[in-house]
Design an enzyme around this catalytic site. Structure first.
Site, mmCIF file in Angstrom:
data_model
loop_
_atom_site.group_PDB
_atom_site.id
_atom_site.type_symbol
_atom_site.label_atom_id
_atom_site.label_comp_id
_atom_site.label_asym_id
_atom_site.label_seq_id
_atom_site.Cartn_x
_atom_site.Cartn_y
_atom_site.Cartn_z
ATOM 1 C CE LYS A 189 -3.911 -2.176 2.386
ATOM 2 N NZ LYS A 189 -5.057 -2.292 1.496
ATOM 3 C CG HIS A 209 -2.662 -7.060 7.264
ATOM 4 N ND1 HIS A 209 -1.802 -7.601 6.331
ATOM 5 C CD2 HIS A 209 -3.855 -7.665 7.052
ATOM 6 C CE1 HIS A 209 -2.470 -8.492 5.596
ATOM 7 N NE2 HIS A 209 -3.703 -8.553 6.012
#
Ligand code: BG6
Length: 489
Positions: A181, A239
């Site tokens: 990301k 994450h």
């Protein structure tokens, strides 16, 4: 980082080519890379599965996936080029002798063999053995795998051991899609390219840091998988801990994979263990009950399709994390993540310390702290909350909170913001391991998570209910309130 000139064409072999991961993510991201002219002209994509019989079947499935999941219109010229790269082999992954077929569609002289394991982890061992048996692996070959890499430390060691029998560590690319990301990567730039942050990034100026990964989705028909996993293993082990390492690590000496991995491991090693002695004050588990999301009624966790109505698996976790090192002494990190929350929102909020003395009492009895807010999704960007004088000729200076706001889509209109997968798949094909997880990192993360999991089990800690469409159980508010703090809402 490796640049395009050293990028050799690949034979990208997708094991589980007709499965969910391949159809929803890999095909779409490979098409997008082709569309952006980022695939080498000679790169080939070979789908492996045990169902279809011919390449035309695989091409049809790829076409359908693009129509369903691409969101943009399919460009006919790109599709022609892309579909010409596709090949297909029917292999029963459990039968080592069937892998010899790979030799007929790959060419390890002119192309690098990149093996993408898009299947359940119990098949990883079979694929490794089959590849070994096929004799097509070279020192240049790579393998790419995704979570779940185990469900605890021991099972992750078992998987890594099997893989290590066939691939050296530098040939193994473990994906965490959050590392692709844009904003996660931008943390490196923000922290290490801007002196205002570099010099203020420690316990002297920072009060605490919050990380929220809120999801609107429930468990989406995956009850079986999710119920054995829970939000701690599904989201925090990977994450959230990855985001945490990027926020907390020391400056790496350069951007080489080894330098970055080393710094991340140091953070993971410094995480203060959560054990049965402190689990109740440091963690909150939650499980959603029926509620409303965007005006729609949604069922509770225990009423999901295929649910075990007695399940005590958590769909929400909030944690107070302490990092025992010089930089972060006394600075708590509060992490929270959950399914069926009020909104899809991933953000990091850095709260700076309050000033020691206030000369603006007319505006604020207590001067609010500055905040740096980093939005990872949905709208990627960075905001800084500061106090400004309200213009005017009043006798007293009046202040107001204002925001310096940098939205990525506004500021970088020309640069297309790709999703995480495009970045990671491309880096795996380029052979650049910087954005992938090392074995040591995964195992260190599991060590910390296992301790929480054990503590929950042995203390009989039960998840608190929260209505779908809220920000989690009340206990999560109390977690911060105990420290005189509150979640950013
Ligand atoms: C996956 C989890 O790794 O990440 C899912 O298994 C979760 O449960 C997903 O929904 C969230 O990813 P993103 O990119 O939508 O935030």
């Amino acid at each position: 980082m490796t640049n395009k000139t050293t990028f050799k064409p690949c034979d990208l072999v997708i094991y589980g080519a007709l499965g969910d991961l391949s159809r929803r993510k890999l095909i779409i991201c490979l098409y997008r890379l082709d569309n952006a002219n980022l695939l080498e002209p000679d790169t080939r994509i070979i789908g492996i599965d045990r169902h279809a019989h011919e390449v035309k079947h695989f091409i049809e499935i790829a076409h359908k996936s693009l129509q369903e999941f691409l969101h943009d219109a399919l460009d006919e010229t790109v599709w022609q080029r892309f579909s010409a790269r596709l090949n297909y082999l029917k292999i029963d992954l459990t039968q080592a002798e069937e892998y010899v077929q790979l030799a007929s569609v790959t060419d390890n002289q002119t192309r690098v063999l990149v093996n993408y394991f898009a299947v359940a982890p119990f098949l990883f061992k079979n694929i490794c053995q089959g590849l070994h048996h096929s004799g097509i692996l070279t020192d240049e070959s790579r393998m790419v795998m995704e979570k779940p890499i185990g469900h605890n430390l021991q099972s992750s060691i078992d998987i890594n051991d099997e893989v290590a029998k066939v691939f050296n560590e530098n040939q193994v690319f473990r994906i965490d899609h959050y590392l692709g990301k844009e904003t996660v990567l931008n943390l490196l730039a923000l922290r290490f390219a801007n002196s205002i942050f570099t010099t203020n990034w420690n316990h002297n100026t920072i009060d605490h840091i919050q990380v929220t990964v809120g999801e609107e989705v429930g468990i989406e028909g995956r009850f079986d998988y999710f119920d054995k996993t829970g939000q701690l293993r599904d989201m925090v082990q990977n994450h959230l801990l990855q985001i945490l390492t990027f926020i907390a690590m020391e400056p790496p000496v350069n951007l080489e994979a080894e330098s970055i991995h080393n710094e991340k491991i140091k953070v993971l090693k410094a995480l203060r263990p959560i054990t049965i002695n402190n689990v109740d004050e440091k963690t909150v588990r939650g499980q959603y009950t029926a509620g409303y999301l965007r005006g729609q009624a949604v069922p509770g966790y225990l009423e999901e399709d295929g649910a075990d109505s007695h399940s005590t698996t958590e769909s929400f976790v909030a944690l107070r994390v302490d990092i025992d090192n010089w930089r972060w002494a006394g600075v708590p990190f509060y992490l929270r993540t959950g399914k069926r929350l009020q909104g899809k929102r991933t953000e990091i909020v850095v709260y700076f310390k309050q000033l020691p003395h206030n000369i603006f009492k007319d505006s604020f009895r207590d001067l609010p702290p500055n905040k740096l807010i980093i939005h990872l999704q949905p709208n990627e960007g960075v905001e800084i909350e500061i106090l400004n004088k309200i213009p005017g000729i009043d006798e007293h200076i009046k202040l107001k909170k204002t925001k310096l706001d940098l939205s990525f889509s506004e500021a970088f209109k020309q640069s297309r913001i790709f999703g995480g997968y495009e970045k990671l798949v491309l880096e795996a094909m380029r052979g650049n391991p910087t954005l992938f997880l090392s074995r040591q990192e995964i195992e260190q993360a599991w060590t910390w998570i296992d301790s929480i999991q054990d503590a929950w089990q042995h203390s009989n800690n039960q998840p608190s209910p929260y209505s779908a469409g809220t920000w989690g159980p009340v206990a999560s508010v109390a977690l911060l309130a105990r420290d005189n703090r509150a979640w950013e809402e």
